[in-house]
Design an enzyme around this catalytic site. Structure first.
Site, short mmCIF file in Angstrom:
data_model
loop_
_atom_site.label_atom_id
_atom_site.label_comp_id
_atom_site.label_asym_id
_atom_site.label_seq_id
_atom_site.Cartn_x
_atom_site.Cartn_y
_atom_site.Cartn_z
CD GLU A 94 -2.77 -1.24 -0.20
OE1 GLU A 94 -3.05 -0.20 -0.82
OE2 GLU A 94 -3.08 -2.37 -0.61
CG ASP A 134 -3.44 -3.28 -7.14
OD1 ASP A 134 -2.32 -3.10 -6.60
OD2 ASP A 134 -4.50 -2.89 -6.64
#
Ligand code: CA
Length: 656
Positions: A121, A212
């Site tokens: 993150e 991602d």
């Protein structure tokens, strides 16, 4: 010429359903690597998280072989992180090193000696430099936003930099946000044109895309777009055949060029995170502020000064998450030297269940359940007995009761209620029920028009409106949810007014402090509070809570200083997963709970009959597919008429 580094990060949360893994595997992880194999001059930096690798290893060992093959051919650079995908800044240093070491070992099995870290993150904190160096890491990938927050302008962000802390130095690569929004959502030529536009005569100039892996097939609409309509093949083809674009890997870049200079990055993550991590009210203001700047065409000019919150403040935003996190930290210390317990502890650090952005995160009960299960399993290796200490670092002490079967954490300062009732036998925390709360995106009633209509919408662009069916049932709690919360309710209130929070709470007990004393076997809690009717009626609630082998026993004594007719309600929130269709009201002396996919079987037994209000606690949150109206648990309120004095007993029994 422009150097281009293309990376993906693939992860499935610990505790996610097997079918989710399987679907993501078939829609993204597998086809991606199969197509990569077709393009032998295409190179990709990849990070796979531990929970995903463990699943693949067990279910698709042929994929591990494919990865090995691609590593051998020089098409893959393996980038690591903490094995169970923790936010590194949120766990102790000792655990970070152990987590990174585990994934480095796995990378070795794939034939790669990893030196780079995908920052989970992208939560950056300067003191991570030391940990990373100690773990044998040489470079770390963050966002361009980190650099902008440090005052660098966008045109300075096409090179990696050094950063330093405590005399240690590490290389930081900035990810280009423009590329994150282009790839794979817009036509290939847009990315190519963008990259070509960056090309100049500086041979060390580079652009990084690292995002991602699920954007390539799992996100809505992307499977069709990326594979069936041929986006990925076209992209690989265009990237590898363009003369102005020099495809590279991180390690290759560092073997050819030296980073541009030294920078210091503040605590930061990517831009969207700075919105999500703000408390809901401020998040709404933040969105408004950004919208205003954009409306005036001033956003790009001033964006380096536009910052919201930081990741760790999810622990402020969601006290339930904070409690889980601090329980994990407590166990981390407890089992530091117990090798058998370590794996459970490291699993409990998987980040997903601790926060909430565009994915469900903390709102997903099955993810929290996986974290709790591992906290409980790890703690089962030690026994500390009953203790009084500040578990969650809020300055107020908790009481932790423990016997051979259970761990119960009681907050005397918050209604004397049980906030954790963990079963060592089942590995579940019965009290893991998230409160219903307002989120800033609940107010967005119209969809934002797309700026461009070619390509497909990314998650951030999906317009949404709350369906009427949900709106009717939507309610926000004023209190956290726990076991043994003590209500005084007017006799005229109904189950509907109660569950939709349109009732009147007469007492001041739920979120107020109780005094307490431990005794051999349990804890006695009491509060001298009041009923606030036409005038205040002083009232005392006293409860003794004892853990027994198969549950707990609670003895209540309620007394009013002068007669007043009301309902005394004891609310028990349980993390029941089985869907409850509609609220129920009935009279019973015994409640049987059967929740095969959640907490299992439980019985609540009273020493007399009571009227019961039972309803599902449902929260509204956003996810990649739209609105989620999720059952966090079931609330059982046992109602007893009271006028002056009242005594009763509740027995909670676990059935295994
Ligand atoms: Ca506390």
């Amino acid at each position: 010429m422009i150097n281009f580094i293309f990376g993906i990060h693939s992860h499935q949360p610990l505790g996610n359903f097997g079918w989710v893994f399987e679907e993501a595997y078939n829609k993204s992880y597998r086809p991606f690597m199969e197509i990569l194999e077709e393009f032998s001059s295409m190179k990709v930096a990849v990070h796979f998280s531990g929970p995903l690798l463990e699943w693949i290893d067990e279910n698709h060992p042929e994929y591990i072989e494919l990865l090995k093959k691609l590593v051998k051919k020089g098409q893959l650079e393996i980038v690591v992180a903490g094995f169970y995908e923790p936010v590194l800044a949120a766990i102790p240093k000792e655990d970070r090193i152990e987590q990174i070491k585990l994934l480095k070992e796995f990378a070795k099995k794939l034939g790669y000696d990893a030196k780079g870290v995908w920052l989970t993150e992208r939560v950056w904190q300067p003191e991570l430099v030391k940990t990373l160096k100690e773990s044998g890491i040489e470079y770390v990938i963050v966002d361009d936003y980190h650099f902008m927050s440090a005052g660098l302008s966008k045109d300075e962000l096409y090179w990696p930099y050094y950063t330093e802390d405590g005399g240690e130095v590490i290389v930081v690569f900035p990810i280009d946000e423009t590329l994150r929004y282009l790839i794979p959502f817009r036509p290939v030529e847009k990315t190519i044109r963008y990259l070509e536009g960056l090309a100049d005569d500086d041979p060390s100039k580079m652009a990084v895309f690292h995002d991602d892996g699920e954007k390539f097939g799992v996100w809505p609409g992307t499977y069709e777009w990326v594979y069936q309509k041929g986006w990925l093949r076209e992209f690989f083809d265009a990237i590898t055949s363009n003369e102005k674009i020099n495809l590279m890997l991180y390690s290759e870049y560092l073997s050819k060029f030296t980073p541009r200079g030294l920078v210091y990055l503040p605590i930061a993550s990517y831009f969207e995170m700075s919105e999500w991590s703000l408390p809901a009210k401020q998040a709404k203001l933040f969105v408004e502020f950004v919208g205003r700047l954009k409306g005036r065409n001033e956003f790009e000019r001033y964006r380096m000064f536009v910052r919201g919150g930081i990741w760790k403040n999810f622990f402020y935003k969601y006290p339930e998450s904070n409690f889980m996190h601090k329980r994990m930290l407590y166990v981390s210390k407890l089992v530091r030297d117990i090798p058998e317990a370590r794996k459970y502890l490291l699993k409990a650090q998987c980040n997903d269940a601790y926060w909430h952005g565009v994915f469900g995160g903390v709102y997903l009960p099955h993810l929290r359940r996986a974290v709790w299960e591992n906290i409980i399993r790890a703690q089962s290796f030690v026994s500390t007995g009953n203790r009084v200490f500040d578990v969650d670092f809020d300055g107020k002490t908790e009481v932790m009761l423990e016997n051979e079967s259970f761990i119960a954490t009681i907050k005397p300062h918050y209604g004397g209620s049980i906030f954790e009732l963990s079963s060592k036998r089942k590995g579940v925390n019965y009290g893991d029920v998230l409160a219903r709360r307002w989120e800033h995106y609940h107010d967005i009633s119209t969809s934002t028009p797309e700026e461009e209509c070619d390509g497909i919408a990314s998650i951030h662009e999906l317009g949404k409106k709350i369906p009427e069916k949900i709106k009717r049932e939507l309610a926000y709690d004023w209190q956290l949810r726990a076991i043994l919360q003590d209500h005084f309710i007017p006799t005229t209130e109904t189950l509907d007014s109660y569950r939709l929070v349109r009732y009147r709470e007469l007492g001041d007990f739920i979120n107020q402090p109780y005094e307490f004393e431990l005794y051999d076997g349990g804890v006695r809690l009491w509060r001298n509070g009041g009923i606030y009717a036409e005038k205040k009626v002083p009232a005392k609630v006293e409860k003794r809570i004892e853990l027994v082998n198969d549950g707990f026993l609670a003895e209540y004594r309620v007394s009013l200083s002068e007669p007043y007719r009301a309902l005394f309600g004891v609310e028990i929130n349980l993390a029941v997963h089985s869907v409850m269709e509609s609220p129920e009201e009935f009279e019973a002396g015994r409640i049987f709970v059967n929740d095969p996919h959640g907490i299992g079987k439980v019985e609540i037994e009273l020493d007399r009959k009571a009227n019961i209000w039972k309803f599902p606690v449902k929260t509204l949150s956003q996810s990649e597919s739209g609105w989620d109206f999720i059952q966090q648990g079931v609330s059982y309120t046992l109602l007893f008429p009271v006028e002056k004095e009242l005594e009763f007993e509740i027995r909670f029994r676990e059935i295994t």
